[in-house]
Design a protein around this motif. Structure first.
Motif, PDB file in Angstrom:
ATOM      1  N   VAL A  85      18.167  66.020  23.254  1.00 12.89           N
ATOM      2  CA  VAL A  85      17.623  67.256  23.239  1.00 12.89           C
ATOM      3  C   VAL A  85      17.332  67.894  21.650  1.00 12.89           C
ATOM      4  O   VAL A  85      18.420  67.109  20.773  1.00 12.89           O
ATOM      5  CB  VAL A  85      18.422  68.302  24.090  1.00 12.89           C
ATOM      6  N   SER A  96      11.748  65.123  22.012  1.00  9.76           N
ATOM      7  CA  SER A  96      10.646  65.635  22.526  1.00  9.76           C
ATOM      8  C   SER A  96      10.921  65.687  24.201  1.00  9.76           C
ATOM      9  O   SER A  96      10.943  64.663  24.737  1.00  9.76           O
ATOM     10  CB  SER A  96       9.208  65.222  22.270  1.00  9.76           C
ATOM     11  N   ILE A  97      10.562  67.041  24.721  1.00  8.95           N
ATOM     12  CA  ILE A  97      10.758  66.937  26.271  1.00  8.95           C
ATOM     13  C   ILE A  97       9.618  66.158  26.849  1.00  8.95           C
ATOM     14  O   ILE A  97       9.595  65.554  27.888  1.00  8.95           O
ATOM     15  CB  ILE A  97      10.636  68.370  26.572  1.00  8.95           C
ATOM     16  N   LYS A 152      10.436  62.389  27.082  1.00 12.56           N
ATOM     17  CA  LYS A 152      11.748  62.093  27.826  1.00 12.56           C
ATOM     18  C   LYS A 152      11.505  60.949  28.906  1.00 12.56           C
ATOM     19  O   LYS A 152      11.797  60.030  29.195  1.00 12.56           O
ATOM     20  CB  LYS A 152      12.398  63.202  28.289  1.00 12.56           C
ATOM     21  N   SER A 210      24.219  65.937  27.419  1.00 11.72           N
ATOM     22  CA  SER A 210      23.299  66.857  26.727  1.00 11.72           C
ATOM     23  C   SER A 210      24.177  68.124  26.114  1.00 11.72           C
ATOM     24  O   SER A 210      23.811  69.142  25.501  1.00 11.72           O
ATOM     25  CB  SER A 210      22.347  67.878  27.598  1.00 11.72           C
TER      26      SER A 210
END
Length: 413
Positions: free
Chosen positions: A250, A273-274, A277, A217
């Motif tokens: 991310v 998109s969170i 995930k 990340s």
């Protein structure tokens, strides 16, 4: 310590008359992961006490959604990396001084800091002599390196809440009250992804192998592992030409990840998109990931995987020379179990051909995958507190401290 809800409310509320304000809890979170932990703590406190407390402090979007009005944006202190932090030092120091002054002015019942030990340590020192109880949530990894930090924390803190079951003794032996409250990954939702829906949405047939690719990340991690994972993918694609490579990343790395996939063998899907995930994880058959918390998320999602990491060799030697390294493994599942369950491809073993061959083995051998899943289940079970969820355990610990503090104040009257 676990108490009934009625007892919890009695502890906090019995000494608060209509002319007195509810106790103030001052929270500090300095990065997104801590922000999420803080939000869950606030919500658990609300559930256990009926909102019989006030909150103030520093947090991000998640804590704001839980009711915190941050004194300044979390981005002001959420800086990682030696080079990145240098130009931000004046701002961070200014925010540190402002935080100390505001806490002294607010006179909270306690301060609960979450992770970011560098920033928080200077805040704790700035609060010496204030008699404000200091609780820290997320212990430094003294069991892996720099064990001297345990004594430094004990000199400044009153209490510590740890995420790992084996951490308390490291701090208790130097006189710091400590409680294991469980790991927040258990509440992150990684076990609730909808893989079938993800495959349907992105047109991935059930019979096609999907490989989750998680090279980190941070930009530096992506640069170091991106090419290694591409080489591994080449090995996989030669044997499985219909394989689909899924990249949950991310938002701030999406452009960089998309650029990486331009020369990628086979079909790729990039999502940032969170909300998608964990759907993406559960849609995949296997995964290759940078070593870190994401391995626990893959374990929760029940995705067989390997972890990899590569650092500058000179940096590794300097770290070992100055601070030591006290573990045989880098992956937390392996550390918990004391054996290599999740294969580690670290430093000189971090090679595309080796990783690609093992990914092929996972795709070909269900027994190997099943054995890894049975073992990671044992590791995940160790991360639960004695009762309930981690945020509940942390909230109960905080409430018990508030109750003890209220009783002490009552006895002095």
């Amino acid at each position: 310590m676990w108490l009934s809800r009625a007892c919890l409310r009695l502890l906090i509320g019995s000494d608060v008359s209509e002319h007195e304000e509810a106790p103030l809890i001052w929270l500090i979170a300095g990065e997104p992961s801590g922000d999420l932990i803080g939000a869950r703590l606030i919500e658990a406190l609300n559930q256990q006490t009926g909102t019989r407390f006030r909150i103030a402090g520093i947090g991000g979007e998640a804590m704001a959604s839980a009711g915190l009005k941050s004194y300044f944006p979390i981005a002001d202190i959420a800086v990682m990396g030696l080079i990145e932090v240098i130009p931000k030092i004046p701002r961070i120091k200014r925010r540190m001084r402002e935080t100390i002054a505001q806490i002294r002015e607010d006179k909270p019942a306690m301060v609960v800091s979450i992770d970011v030990p560098g920033f928080c340590y200077d805040v704790w020192k700035g609060l010496r002599g204030s008699e404000i109880p200091l609780i820290h949530y997320v212990a430094p990894t003294v069991w892996a390196w720099r064990p001297d930090r345990a004594k430094k924390f004990a000199q400044e803190l009153d209490h510590l809440m740890t995420l790992l079951p084996f951490e308390p003794p490291y701090f208790e032996r130097v006189g710091l009250d400590c409680a294991f409250v469980g790991h927040p990954v258990l509440e992150g939702g990684a076990d609730k992804g909808e893989g079938q829906r993800f495959r349907e949405q992105y047109g991935i047939p059930p019979e096609d192998n999907a490989i989750c690719v998680l090279p980190g990340s941070r930009s530096g991690e992506l640069k170091r592992l991106g090419e290694v994972f591409r080489q591994a993918a080449t090995t996989v694609a030669e044997k499985y030409p219909d394989a689909v490579f899924v990249f949950p990343t991310v938002s701030y790395l999406r452009v960089q990840v998309t650029e990486l996939t331009k020369n990628w063998p086979g079909r790729t899907v990039v999502i940032s998109s969170i909300s998608e995930k964990f759907d993406a994880m559960q849609a995949c058959d296997v995964a290759m990931a940078a070593s870190g918390t994401v391995s626990l998320e893959l374990a929760m999602a029940r995705v067989p995987h390997i972890v990899a990491y590569r650092m500058n060799a000179f940096t590794v030697q300097i770290v070992k020379l100055l601070h030591g390294w006290n573990q045989n493994f880098v992956n937390l599942v392996n550390i918990l179990l004391g054996r290599e369950v999740v294969p580690e491809f670290i430093q000189e073993k971090c090679r595309g051909d080796l990783i690609g061959a093992y990914i092929c083995k996972l795709l070909e051998d269900p027994a190997t995958c099943e054995e890894q899943m049975r073992s990671v289940d044992s590791a995940l079970a160790m991360l639960y507190p004695p009762n309930g969820l981690p945020s509940d355990a942390a909230a109960s610990f905080v409430v018990a401290l508030l109750g003890a503090q209220n009783q002490t104040n009552f006895d002095k009257r």
